[in-house]
Design a protein around this motif. Structure first.
Motif, short mmCIF file in Angstrom:
data_model
loop_
_atom_site.label_atom_id
_atom_site.label_comp_id
_atom_site.label_asym_id
_atom_site.label_seq_id
_atom_site.Cartn_x
_atom_site.Cartn_y
_atom_site.Cartn_z
N LEU A 27 0.84 -1.35 0.08
CA LEU A 27 -0.07 0.15 -0.20
C LEU A 27 0.84 1.18 -0.04
O LEU A 27 0.12 2.22 -0.13
CB LEU A 27 -0.90 0.04 1.12
N ALA A 28 2.09 1.26 0.34
CA ALA A 28 3.20 2.40 0.15
C ALA A 28 2.92 2.98 -1.10
O ALA A 28 2.66 2.67 -2.05
CB ALA A 28 4.52 1.83 0.43
N PRO A 29 3.00 4.25 -0.91
CA PRO A 29 3.20 5.03 0.24
C PRO A 29 1.98 5.45 1.14
O PRO A 29 1.98 6.41 2.08
CB PRO A 29 3.71 6.59 -0.36
N GLU A 30 0.97 4.99 0.58
CA GLU A 30 -0.28 5.20 1.74
C GLU A 30 -0.22 4.77 2.90
O GLU A 30 0.52 3.49 3.44
CB GLU A 30 -1.56 4.53 1.10
N LEU A 31 -0.51 5.46 3.94
CA LEU A 31 -0.47 4.82 5.41
C LEU A 31 -1.39 3.72 5.83
O LEU A 31 -2.60 4.09 5.36
CB LEU A 31 -0.48 6.06 6.39
N CYS A 32 -0.87 3.08 6.32
CA CYS A 32 -1.81 1.73 6.97
C CYS A 32 -1.28 1.29 8.24
O CYS A 32 -0.40 0.27 8.43
CB CYS A 32 -1.69 0.54 5.77
N PRO A 33 -1.90 1.95 9.20
CA PRO A 33 -1.17 1.51 10.72
C PRO A 33 -1.86 0.26 10.95
O PRO A 33 -2.84 -0.35 10.40
CB PRO A 33 -1.92 2.65 11.61
N ALA A 34 -1.27 -0.52 11.96
CA ALA A 34 -1.48 -1.95 12.58
C ALA A 34 -1.79 -1.57 14.06
O ALA A 34 -1.01 -0.93 14.75
CB ALA A 34 -0.39 -2.76 12.20
N LEU A 35 -2.85 -2.29 14.48
CA LEU A 35 -3.36 -2.17 15.76
C LEU A 35 -3.28 -3.34 16.36
O LEU A 35 -3.84 -4.49 15.91
CB LEU A 35 -4.76 -1.64 15.78
N LEU A 36 -2.45 -3.68 17.42
CA LEU A 36 -2.47 -4.86 18.21
C LEU A 36 -3.58 -4.91 19.33
O LEU A 36 -3.21 -4.10 20.07
CB LEU A 36 -0.84 -5.34 18.53
N ILE A 37 -4.39 -5.83 19.12
CA ILE A 37 -5.17 -5.87 20.42
C ILE A 37 -5.15 -7.10 20.97
O ILE A 37 -5.95 -8.02 21.63
CB ILE A 37 -6.66 -5.79 19.93
N GLU A 38 -3.82 -7.50 21.54
CA GLU A 38 -3.46 -8.84 22.10
C GLU A 38 -3.87 -8.49 23.89
O GLU A 38 -3.57 -7.66 24.34
CB GLU A 38 -1.95 -8.87 22.12
N HIS A 39 -4.04 -9.50 24.22
CA HIS A 39 -4.68 -9.64 25.58
C HIS A 39 -4.30 -11.10 26.06
O HIS A 39 -4.72 -12.09 25.58
CB HIS A 39 -6.15 -9.12 25.82
N PRO A 40 -3.38 -11.39 27.15
CA PRO A 40 -3.28 -12.52 27.61
C PRO A 40 -4.27 -13.58 28.05
O PRO A 40 -3.91 -14.58 27.90
CB PRO A 40 -2.30 -12.38 28.95
N SER A 41 -5.22 -12.93 28.66
CA SER A 41 -6.54 -13.88 29.12
C SER A 41 -7.74 -13.65 28.23
O SER A 41 -8.71 -14.57 28.42
CB SER A 41 -6.80 -13.76 30.56
N LEU A 42 -7.87 -12.46 27.55
CA LEU A 42 -9.00 -12.27 26.85
C LEU A 42 -9.13 -13.28 25.26
O LEU A 42 -8.43 -13.09 24.51
CB LEU A 42 -9.39 -10.68 26.39
N LYS A 43 -10.26 -14.01 25.02
CA LYS A 43 -10.54 -14.72 23.81
C LYS A 43 -11.46 -13.80 23.05
O LYS A 43 -12.58 -13.40 23.60
CB LYS A 43 -11.01 -15.96 24.16
N TYR A 44 -11.01 -13.51 21.81
CA TYR A 44 -12.02 -12.62 20.87
C TYR A 44 -13.11 -13.50 20.26
O TYR A 44 -12.56 -14.88 19.92
CB TYR A 44 -10.97 -12.17 19.92
N ALA A 45 -14.13 -12.82 20.25
CA ALA A 45 -15.23 -13.75 19.63
C ALA A 45 -15.67 -12.97 18.28
O ALA A 45 -16.84 -12.48 18.08
CB ALA A 45 -16.61 -13.66 20.50
N THR A 46 -14.54 -12.83 17.26
CA THR A 46 -14.75 -12.24 16.10
C THR A 46 -14.71 -13.15 15.07
O THR A 46 -14.32 -14.55 15.47
CB THR A 46 -13.71 -11.27 15.73
N THR A 47 -15.13 -13.15 13.95
CA THR A 47 -15.08 -14.09 12.89
C THR A 47 -13.94 -14.63 12.56
O THR A 47 -13.52 -15.67 12.21
CB THR A 47 -15.78 -13.59 11.47
N ARG A 48 -12.87 -13.58 12.43
CA ARG A 48 -11.55 -13.86 12.27
C ARG A 48 -10.74 -14.73 13.08
O ARG A 48 -9.92 -15.50 12.99
CB ARG A 48 -10.88 -12.44 11.92
N SER A 49 -11.29 -14.75 14.57
CA SER A 49 -10.59 -15.38 15.54
C SER A 49 -10.84 -16.98 15.38
O SER A 49 -10.25 -17.67 16.07
CB SER A 49 -11.21 -15.04 16.81
N VAL A 50 -11.51 -17.26 14.47
CA VAL A 50 -12.16 -18.91 14.23
C VAL A 50 -10.62 -19.48 13.69
O VAL A 50 -10.30 -20.28 13.77
CB VAL A 50 -13.30 -18.84 13.36
N ALA A 51 -9.99 -18.48 12.75
CA ALA A 51 -8.89 -19.08 12.02
C ALA A 51 -7.78 -19.20 12.72
O ALA A 51 -7.52 -18.69 13.74
CB ALA A 51 -8.58 -18.14 10.73
#
Length: 101
Positions: free
Chosen positions: A68-92
């Protein structure tokens, strides 16, 4: 939750998605689900990842950001040691999301 007659649609659909693309946490789960969303928040195009130790996902983020460069595309880490995410992507095995406003 066990499937019953009056189960809410969202719960029924989540169970179907888990069966089709998972089951979550199994060896048979899809390798990658790229979850695309739009948002009204002012975050631009942002990649969302949930595990800083997942080399495959880190490399995917790096590839996307370079493509995507030179367009900006930040990355956000939403890591949590004990939280399990319930998103569609979390199945993979390697979940990755992208939000765009």
């Amino acid at each position: 939750r066990p499937v019953v007659e009056d189960i809410p649609y969202e719960v029924r659909r989540a169970k179907e998605i888990n069966q089709i693309f998972g089951p979550k946490g199994s060896d048979d789960a899809y390798d990658l689900i790229f979850d695309l969303h739009n948002t009204t928040s002012n975050m631009g195009g942002t990649l969302i990842l949930e595990n800083s130790r997942d080399d495959f996902t880190i490399q995917m983020v790096h590839y996307i950001k370079n493509a995507l460069a030179p367009e900006l595309c930040p990355a956000l880490l939403i890591e949590h040691p004990s939280l399990k995410y319930a998103t569609t992507r979390s199945v993979a095995k390697h979940p990755l999301g992208k939000y765009e406003n």
